[in-house]
Structure formats: structure tokens, C-alpha cells
Design a protein around this motif. Structure first.
Motif, PDB file in Angstrom:
ATOM      1  N   PRO A   6       0.828  -1.212   0.000  1.00 36.20           N
ATOM      2  CA  PRO A   6       0.000   0.000   0.000  1.00 36.20           C
ATOM      3  C   PRO A   6       0.860   1.259   0.000  1.00 36.20           C
ATOM      4  O   PRO A   6       2.085   1.200   0.122  1.00 36.20           O
ATOM      5  N   VAL A   7       0.211   2.398  -0.120  1.00 36.64           N
ATOM      6  CA  VAL A   7       0.907   3.678  -0.074  1.00 36.64           C
ATOM      7  C   VAL A   7       1.465   3.859   1.346  1.00 36.64           C
ATOM      8  O   VAL A   7       0.753   3.644   2.334  1.00 36.64           O
ATOM      9  N   SER A   8       2.726   4.233   1.403  1.00 30.31           N
ATOM     10  CA  SER A   8       3.353   4.404   2.725  1.00 30.31           C
ATOM     11  C   SER A   8       2.634   5.524   3.467  1.00 30.31           C
ATOM     12  O   SER A   8       2.176   6.485   2.855  1.00 30.31           O
ATOM     13  N   ASN A   9       2.501   5.418   4.722  1.00 25.40           N
ATOM     14  CA  ASN A   9       1.824   6.303   5.674  1.00 25.40           C
ATOM     15  C   ASN A   9       0.312   6.286   5.581  1.00 25.40           C
ATOM     16  O   ASN A   9      -0.380   7.037   6.267  1.00 25.40           O
ATOM     17  N   HIS A  10      -0.234   5.424   4.710  1.00 31.53           N
ATOM     18  CA  HIS A  10      -1.679   5.216   4.736  1.00 31.53           C
ATOM     19  C   HIS A  10      -2.025   4.309   5.918  1.00 31.53           C
ATOM     20  O   HIS A  10      -1.237   3.451   6.312  1.00 31.53           O
ATOM     21  N   LEU A  11      -3.242   4.517   6.435  1.00 29.90           N
ATOM     22  CA  LEU A  11      -3.611   3.814   7.664  1.00 29.90           C
ATOM     23  C   LEU A  11      -4.680   2.741   7.455  1.00 29.90           C
ATOM     24  O   LEU A  11      -4.795   1.823   8.247  1.00 29.90           O
ATOM     25  N   TYR A  12      -5.475   2.878   6.368  1.00 31.30           N
ATOM     26  CA  TYR A  12      -6.565   1.939   6.116  1.00 31.30           C
ATOM     27  C   TYR A  12      -6.254   1.132   4.859  1.00 31.30           C
ATOM     28  O   TYR A  12      -5.772   1.671   3.865  1.00 31.30           O
ATOM     29  N   PHE A  13      -6.593  -0.148   4.917  1.00 33.02           N
ATOM     30  CA  PHE A  13      -6.329  -1.039   3.792  1.00 33.02           C
ATOM     31  C   PHE A  13      -7.578  -1.854   3.500  1.00 33.02           C
ATOM     32  O   PHE A  13      -8.349  -2.176   4.411  1.00 33.02           O
ATOM     33  N   TYR A  14      -7.747  -2.160   2.201  1.00 31.52           N
ATOM     34  CA  TYR A  14      -8.979  -2.797   1.760  1.00 31.52           C
ATOM     35  C   TYR A  14      -8.679  -3.863   0.714  1.00 31.52           C
ATOM     36  O   TYR A  14      -7.714  -3.754  -0.037  1.00 31.52           O
ATOM     37  N   TRP A  15      -9.580  -4.837   0.641  1.00 30.59           N
ATOM     38  CA  TRP A  15      -9.639  -5.749  -0.494  1.00 30.59           C
ATOM     39  C   TRP A  15     -11.035  -5.696  -1.085  1.00 30.59           C
ATOM     40  O   TRP A  15     -12.026  -5.743  -0.347  1.00 30.59           O
ATOM     41  N   TYR A  16     -11.073  -5.607  -2.422  1.00 30.97           N
ATOM     42  CA  TYR A  16     -12.318  -5.664  -3.177  1.00 30.97           C
ATOM     43  C   TYR A  16     -12.207  -6.774  -4.211  1.00 30.97           C
ATOM     44  O   TYR A  16     -11.126  -7.069  -4.699  1.00 30.97           O
ATOM     45  N   LYS A  17     -13.360  -7.355  -4.554  1.00 36.96           N
ATOM     46  CA  LYS A  17     -13.417  -8.427  -5.543  1.00 36.96           C
ATOM     47  C   LYS A  17     -14.281  -7.971  -6.716  1.00 36.96           C
ATOM     48  O   LYS A  17     -15.365  -7.410  -6.515  1.00 36.96           O
ATOM     49  N   GLN A  18     -13.797  -8.182  -7.932  1.00 36.34           N
ATOM     50  CA  GLN A  18     -14.566  -7.801  -9.115  1.00 36.34           C
ATOM     51  C   GLN A  18     -14.558  -8.940 -10.122  1.00 36.34           C
ATOM     52  O   GLN A  18     -13.515  -9.300 -10.648  1.00 36.34           O
ATOM     53  N   ILE A  19     -15.742  -9.484 -10.382  1.00 31.17           N
ATOM     54  CA  ILE A  19     -15.903 -10.467 -11.449  1.00 31.17           C
ATOM     55  C   ILE A  19     -16.183  -9.697 -12.730  1.00 31.17           C
ATOM     56  O   ILE A  19     -16.858  -8.655 -12.708  1.00 31.17           O
ATOM     57  N   LEU A  20     -15.660 -10.177 -13.858  1.00 28.03           N
ATOM     58  CA  LEU A  20     -15.763  -9.476 -15.142  1.00 28.03           C
ATOM     59  C   LEU A  20     -17.203  -9.060 -15.434  1.00 28.03           C
ATOM     60  O   LEU A  20     -18.118  -9.889 -15.399  1.00 28.03           O
ATOM     61  N   GLY A  21     -17.375  -7.754 -15.700  1.00 25.57           N
ATOM     62  CA  GLY A  21     -18.701  -7.241 -16.043  1.00 25.57           C
ATOM     63  C   GLY A  21     -19.590  -6.974 -14.857  1.00 25.57           C
ATOM     64  O   GLY A  21     -20.731  -6.533 -15.031  1.00 25.57           O
ATOM     65  N   GLN A  22     -19.090  -7.237 -13.660  1.00 26.29           N
ATOM     66  CA  GLN A  22     -19.912  -7.006 -12.464  1.00 26.29           C
ATOM     67  C   GLN A  22     -19.297  -5.918 -11.601  1.00 26.29           C
ATOM     68  O   GLN A  22     -18.208  -5.431 -11.862  1.00 26.29           O
ATOM     69  N   GLN A  23     -20.017  -5.533 -10.559  1.00 30.42           N
ATOM     70  CA  GLN A  23     -19.551  -4.421  -9.747  1.00 30.42           C
ATOM     71  C   GLN A  23     -18.421  -4.829  -8.820  1.00 30.42           C
ATOM     72  O   GLN A  23     -18.224  -6.002  -8.516  1.00 30.42           O
ATOM     73  N   MET A  24     -17.683  -3.836  -8.384  1.00 30.92           N
ATOM     74  CA  MET A  24     -16.615  -3.997  -7.421  1.00 30.92           C
ATOM     75  C   MET A  24     -17.278  -4.266  -6.072  1.00 30.92           C
ATOM     76  O   MET A  24     -18.079  -3.475  -5.589  1.00 30.92           O
ATOM     77  N   GLU A  25     -16.923  -5.375  -5.421  1.00 30.33           N
ATOM     78  CA  GLU A  25     -17.597  -5.728  -4.171  1.00 30.33           C
ATOM     79  C   GLU A  25     -16.608  -5.733  -3.010  1.00 30.33           C
ATOM     80  O   GLU A  25     -15.529  -6.332  -3.086  1.00 30.33           O
ATOM     81  N   PHE A  26     -17.012  -5.098  -1.952  1.00 34.06           N
ATOM     82  CA  PHE A  26     -16.183  -4.978  -0.751  1.00 34.06           C
ATOM     83  C   PHE A  26     -16.007  -6.341  -0.096  1.00 34.06           C
ATOM     84  O   PHE A  26     -16.962  -7.102   0.068  1.00 34.06           O
ATOM     85  N   LEU A  27     -14.764  -6.633   0.269  1.00 34.91           N
ATOM     86  CA  LEU A  27     -14.485  -7.858   1.021  1.00 34.91           C
ATOM     87  C   LEU A  27     -14.194  -7.537   2.490  1.00 34.91           C
ATOM     88  O   LEU A  27     -14.827  -8.063   3.390  1.00 34.91           O
ATOM     89  N   VAL A  28     -13.198  -6.642   2.697  1.00 35.41           N
ATOM     90  CA  VAL A  28     -12.722  -6.433   4.049  1.00 35.41           C
ATOM     91  C   VAL A  28     -11.943  -5.125   4.123  1.00 35.41           C
ATOM     92  O   VAL A  28     -11.368  -4.678   3.127  1.00 35.41           O
ATOM     93  N   ASN A  29     -11.964  -4.489   5.307  1.00 38.04           N
ATOM     94  CA  ASN A  29     -11.028  -3.406   5.548  1.00 38.04           C
ATOM     95  C   ASN A  29     -10.265  -3.656   6.846  1.00 38.04           C
ATOM     96  O   ASN A  29     -10.689  -4.436   7.697  1.00 38.04           O
ATOM     97  N   PHE A  30      -9.136  -2.988   6.969  1.00 32.49           N
ATOM     98  CA  PHE A  30      -8.122  -3.359   7.969  1.00 32.49           C
ATOM     99  C   PHE A  30      -7.479  -2.082   8.474  1.00 32.49           C
ATOM    100  O   PHE A  30      -7.094  -1.200   7.678  1.00 32.49           O
TER     101      PHE A  30
END
Lengths: 115, 112
Positions: free
Chosen positions: A25-49
Motif C-alpha cells: 500500500p501507499v506508505s503512511n496510509h492507515l486503512y487497507f482494503y480488499w475488493y473483488k470484481q468479477i468481469l462485467g460485475q460491480q466492485m464488491e467490498f471484502l474487508v477493511n483493515f
């Protein structure tokens, strides 16, 4: 501008095996995320940290999923064991989390193909 | 529940404009963002709005009406390179850690 790096860009794996997706991630950033995107579908939130802990996870974040960021190194998403429906592009993102800066900075994604 | 709706596709002509609409429902609105995503690339932040009205950022503007659960992204003086998907994303007050809920993205095609 600030960049989030994801390694690898493409991962092919047999169903049932373990996979680890890496994010720098970008250095000095505090929040991290994972998103999942299946082709042609929306970006879906998985988790934040934040601060070494999962803050929120969605229903898509199955028991087989785990995240960690040991000692400020890569922020990782591990899937063990993988299933066919895990095939997707996984985007990592980070955000400053301070000063009212609402921007998420995304990596280019890791395309996971589960065979 | 929470939901973000956008049209799938939009076509416009170079030199004109395109307006990408977004409607949302949320239990506690806490800001709306727009991102641009080119095929095979990372989403890139464009704009963030939390108050009603029009926010002008030059090449594009964003509008928000909280009472109607509605926003739009207006792209002016379109160029071919503006062809991309435009994602609307909403943050919920009840959500921890700046979680965003995305719409499906509107694929804008700019033709000569």
C-alpha cells in the motif's frame, strides 16, 4: 501520484490449493482494503483493515479468507482452500484515513483464475 | 439496506458532454465518490461530495441531492480518451473504516 502495487498481476491455481495475494500500500496510509470484481460485475467490498485488525468484512469474506499485514510489510489476502467461485480480479486499496481525505488509492488488481 | 444503481452504458460524441447518473439508498449517508476505471486498470479517484449542490472540477462536475439519493458526474468537452467506466461509490455512516459500496459502473463510450 501515490501508488499501490499488487503482486502478482495474474495467478492461476488449482481448486483446493492455497493462494496469497500481495499488496504494497501507499506508505503512511492507515486503512487497507480488499475488493473483488468479477468481469462485467460491480466492485464488491471484502474487508477493511486498520491498526492491525479487521474492521469490517462482508458476506463474501468467507471463513477460507484471511488478511494480515505483519510488521508493516505487504498487506496480504490468503485464500485456503480456493474454490472455483473465487476466480475474479482482486483489488487492494489504501487510504490516508486522516485529515478528511476520502480518497481510496487502488492497485491494478490481481487476476485469480481457479481451475 | 444499501444499494447503488447506475446505467450500464452511455454513448456520446467527442466535443460534447456526458452525464452519468447514480442513485443510491443507504441507512446513513456519509459521502459519495466517483472513480474512473479503464479496462484492465485500477480505479482512479475523481471526486468526493457530501453536501448538496454542484461541485465544479474543470473537465468534470459532480452534483449531489441527498434528499433524492441522487448524484451525477458531468463530463464536458469530451475527448476520445474519456472512454472508460465511471464508478459511483457511497459511504455509510454505520460502516467502519471508510468502506465504500460501489455501483456496477457506467461504461462511457466517446465516438468521433
Amino acid at each position: 501520484g501515490p501508488k499501490v502495487l499488487q503482486i502478482p498481476s495474474h495467478q492461476i491455481i488449482d481448486m483446493g490449493q492455497m493462494v496469497t495475494l500481495n499488496c504494497d500500500p501507499v506508505s503512511n496510509h492507515l486503512y487497507f482494503y480488499w475488493y473483488k470484481q468479477i468481469l462485467g460485475q460491480q466492485m464488491e467490498f471484502l474487508v477493511n483493515f486498520y491498526n492491525g485488525k479487521v474492521m469490517e468484512k462482508s458476506k463474501l469474506f468467507k471463513d477460507q479468507f484471511s488478511v494480515e499485514r505483519p510488521d508493516g510489510s505487504y498487506f496480504t489476502l490468503k485464500i485456503q482452500p480456493t474454490a472455483l467461485e473465487d476466480s475474479a480480479v482482486y483489488f487492494c486499496a489504501s487510504s490516508p484515513g486522516t485529515g478528511g481525505d476520502e480518497r481510496l488509492f487502488f492497485g491494478h488488481g490481481t487476476k485469480l483464475s481457479v481451475l | 439496506g444499501q444499494g447503488v444503481e447506475q446505467p450500464d452504458n452511455l454513448m456520446s460524441v467527442e466535443g460534447t458532454f456526458a452525464r452519468v447518473n447514480c442513485t443510491y439508498s443507504t441507512s446513513g449517508f456519509n459521502g459519495l465518490s466517483w472513480y474512473q476505471q479503464r479496462e484492465g486498470h485500477a480505479p482512479v479517484f475523481l471526486s468526493y461530495v457530501v453536501l448538496d449542490g454542484l461541485k465544479d472540477s474543470g473537465h468534470f462536475s459532480t452534483f449531489l441531492s441527498r434528499s433524492n439519493g441522487y448524484s451525477y458526474l458531468l463530463l464536458t468537452e469530451l475527448q476520445i480518451k474519456d472512454s472508460a467506466s465511471y464508478l459511483c461509490a457511497v459511504r455509510d455512516l454505520l460502516s467502519a473504516g471508510n468502506k465504500l459500496t460501489f455501483g456496477i459502473g457506467t461504461r462511457v463510450l466517446v465516438r468521433p
